[in-house]
Design an enzyme around this catalytic site. Sequence first.
Site, mmCIF file in Angstrom:
data_model
loop_
_atom_site.group_PDB
_atom_site.id
_atom_site.type_symbol
_atom_site.label_atom_id
_atom_site.label_comp_id
_atom_site.label_asym_id
_atom_site.label_seq_id
_atom_site.Cartn_x
_atom_site.Cartn_y
_atom_site.Cartn_z
ATOM 1 N N LYS A 121 5.892 -19.497 -35.711
ATOM 2 C CA LYS A 121 4.807 -18.065 -35.152
ATOM 3 C C LYS A 121 4.439 -18.972 -34.512
ATOM 4 O O LYS A 121 4.029 -20.190 -33.775
ATOM 5 C CB LYS A 121 3.004 -18.973 -35.536
ATOM 6 C CG LYS A 121 1.740 -18.197 -34.976
ATOM 7 C CD LYS A 121 1.743 -17.308 -36.056
ATOM 8 C CE LYS A 121 0.807 -15.987 -35.182
ATOM 9 N NZ LYS A 121 1.985 -15.201 -33.797
ATOM 10 N N GLN B 253 3.140 -25.951 -30.041
ATOM 11 C CA GLN B 253 3.380 -24.962 -30.818
ATOM 12 C C GLN B 253 3.349 -25.979 -32.505
ATOM 13 O O GLN B 253 2.271 -25.911 -33.226
ATOM 14 C CB GLN B 253 3.678 -23.998 -30.808
ATOM 15 C CG GLN B 253 3.310 -23.013 -32.038
ATOM 16 C CD GLN B 253 2.794 -22.429 -30.297
ATOM 17 O OE1 GLN B 253 2.758 -21.552 -29.396
ATOM 18 N NE2 GLN B 253 1.444 -21.454 -31.033
ATOM 19 N N LYS C 268 8.274 -19.976 -30.188
ATOM 20 C CA LYS C 268 7.851 -19.796 -29.690
ATOM 21 C C LYS C 268 8.764 -18.270 -28.606
ATOM 22 O O LYS C 268 9.745 -19.053 -28.534
ATOM 23 C CB LYS C 268 7.393 -20.144 -28.241
ATOM 24 C CG LYS C 268 6.914 -20.395 -26.962
ATOM 25 C CD LYS C 268 5.293 -20.410 -27.759
ATOM 26 C CE LYS C 268 4.658 -19.644 -26.248
ATOM 27 N NZ LYS C 268 2.591 -19.995 -26.776
ATOM 28 N N GLY D 42 1.492 -12.681 -28.600
ATOM 29 C CA GLY D 42 1.353 -12.788 -26.826
ATOM 30 C C GLY D 42 1.439 -14.115 -26.591
ATOM 31 O O GLY D 42 0.875 -15.173 -27.019
ATOM 32 N N ASP D 43 1.511 -14.158 -24.952
ATOM 33 C CA ASP D 43 1.069 -15.451 -24.224
ATOM 34 C C ASP D 43 1.318 -14.762 -22.556
ATOM 35 O O ASP D 43 0.991 -14.139 -22.574
ATOM 36 C CB ASP D 43 2.391 -16.462 -24.644
ATOM 37 C CG ASP D 43 1.972 -17.886 -24.024
ATOM 38 O OD1 ASP D 43 1.218 -18.340 -25.143
ATOM 39 O OD2 ASP D 43 2.437 -18.573 -22.745
ATOM 40 N N ASN E 128 -6.223 -13.649 -19.589
ATOM 41 C CA ASN E 128 -7.480 -13.443 -21.266
ATOM 42 C C ASN E 128 -7.714 -15.017 -21.818
ATOM 43 O O ASN E 128 -9.069 -14.998 -21.756
ATOM 44 C CB ASN E 128 -6.641 -13.044 -22.176
ATOM 45 C CG ASN E 128 -6.145 -12.934 -23.358
ATOM 46 O OD1 ASN E 128 -6.817 -13.725 -24.604
ATOM 47 N ND2 ASN E 128 -7.596 -11.984 -24.177
ATOM 48 N N SER F 242 -4.519 -15.799 -34.628
ATOM 49 C CA SER F 242 -3.453 -15.014 -35.508
ATOM 50 C C SER F 242 -3.380 -15.238 -36.449
ATOM 51 O O SER F 242 -2.656 -14.078 -37.240
ATOM 52 C CB SER F 242 -2.133 -15.471 -34.581
ATOM 53 O OG SER F 242 -2.219 -14.931 -33.334
HETATM 54 N N1 GLU Z 1 0.187 -18.189 -27.033
HETATM 55 C C1 GLU Z 1 -0.660 -18.750 -28.221
HETATM 56 C C2 GLU Z 1 -0.323 -20.028 -27.743
HETATM 57 O O1 GLU Z 1 -0.248 -20.666 -27.081
HETATM 58 C C3 GLU Z 1 -0.305 -17.904 -28.836
HETATM 59 C C4 GLU Z 1 0.249 -17.956 -30.120
HETATM 60 C C5 GLU Z 1 -0.414 -17.032 -31.491
HETATM 61 O O2 GLU Z 1 -1.361 -16.010 -31.681
HETATM 62 O O3 GLU Z 1 0.959 -17.151 -31.959
HETATM 63 O O4 GLU Z 1 -1.334 -20.432 -28.897
#
Ligand code: GLU
Length: 458
Positions: free
Chosen positions: A103, A124, A139, A178-179, A254, A390
């Site tokens: 994820k 992550q 990622k 997203g990111d 965001n 998420s």
């Molecule tokens: N890109 C976000 C993070 O850095 C969210 C990742 C997601 O929702 O999977 O955690």
Amino acid sequence: MTDIATKNDEVQSVDAQISEYYNRLCQRNAGEPEFHQAVLEVLESLKIVLENDPHYADYGLIQRLCEPERQLIFRVPWVDDQGEVQVNRGFRVQFNSALGPYKGGLRFHPSVNLGIIKFLGFEQIFKNSLTGLPIGGGKGGSDFDPKGKSDAEIMRFCQSFMTELHRHIGEYRDVPAGDIGVGGREIGYLFGQYRRLANQHESGTLTGKGLEWGGSLVRTEATGYGLVYFTKEMMAADGKSLNGAKVIVSGSGNVAIYAIEKAQEFGAVVIGCSDSQGWIHTPDGIDLEKLKEIKEVRRDRISAYADEVEGATYHSEGSIWDLECDVALPCATQNELDGEHAQKLVDTGCKYVAEGANMPSTAEAVEVFRKNKIAFGPGKAANAGGVATSALEMQQNASRDSWSFEYTDERLHVIMRNIFRACERTAAEYGHEGDYVIGANIAGFKKVADAMLAQGVI
Ligand code: GLU
């Protein structure tokens, strides 16, 4: 006497062991400084764990943790509005699935390369573990630059990107979101192409979706809101609150926008924000509606804010960290806040720093904060609200349900409070009270490590 000698020997050997892991990692992953930086910070925190529980070094656990399960690199060809063929590079690093499906977000930015995606994927793993929800770490992204592209170009790029990615993802396998550079519009085009290729409406495969087709309320706001919930807990531990506090939020995407919204709701005065070209000083606070119109509707530069709002000034020199504040929330990008910036913040009286972006503070900056006893919330804990929500979106998709804003926001609030408490408790347990870097790294690590040990050498 022998006890002390034994203990010293152990300390020595753990140090040597960690240096060996790290040196080998740098050799095998040459030219990836951000990945090295992210790994080193975690390994430093783990020394104390390995001293107390040497079994965490068994079965090649640390080496396996630092090696992604799978790394995908692919060509993304697309045709621009002039009819020219453009070629970008796509990435997905599926880092660790011991706790659940991979994820993590997708980043579209010209700076993207394998090392950046590996650092983000590595972070992550621990972030997702800290949420307490069943999600592994991954990622992805591309060096595609969405700035200045037409809608049609963005769509064609997303369709080409997904044409390759679709075979590697799925609700039980890998769930992107997203990111930087990937928001609701991009997730829409990506999901459309996924649905077409998979020939099924498998909503749990992507998160950050539109509300009409499987998205979750609060997902848009979640990273910024969660960051402020975490900050609120960190301040409460000192008997302080955001009410009346002067806050700097870097960035204006965001994460920054919804951090500003929630900080203002708690009574803070947000005195500045920024974009990649410069920063604005807003001594009386930010007009959030104006900021949203400029950034979300017009997709314009932050300088437009100072042109249109009285009392605000725009600066392309110096840095936003020159402003005097109580709380600093870096929400732009990695390594945006260096040792000098950190020292400046300390000298001008800032007491709280929490990271909305991933690794926005350099190693030197973190060192300055820790030395000066600044309460510092590292990104993998403080910005976990986005991915946590998420995971709540995935829960709603799995049960074909959609929750109210209030209920989802309350779940987010509780998750952030629990993350803070886990960091606080773990830091104290290991004799480093108030060091939330150690707390986050160890608490995040232990859960993944226990799962990996239970599941054998894979
Ligand atoms: N890109 C976000 C993070 O850095 C969210 C990742 C997601 O929702 O999977 O955690």
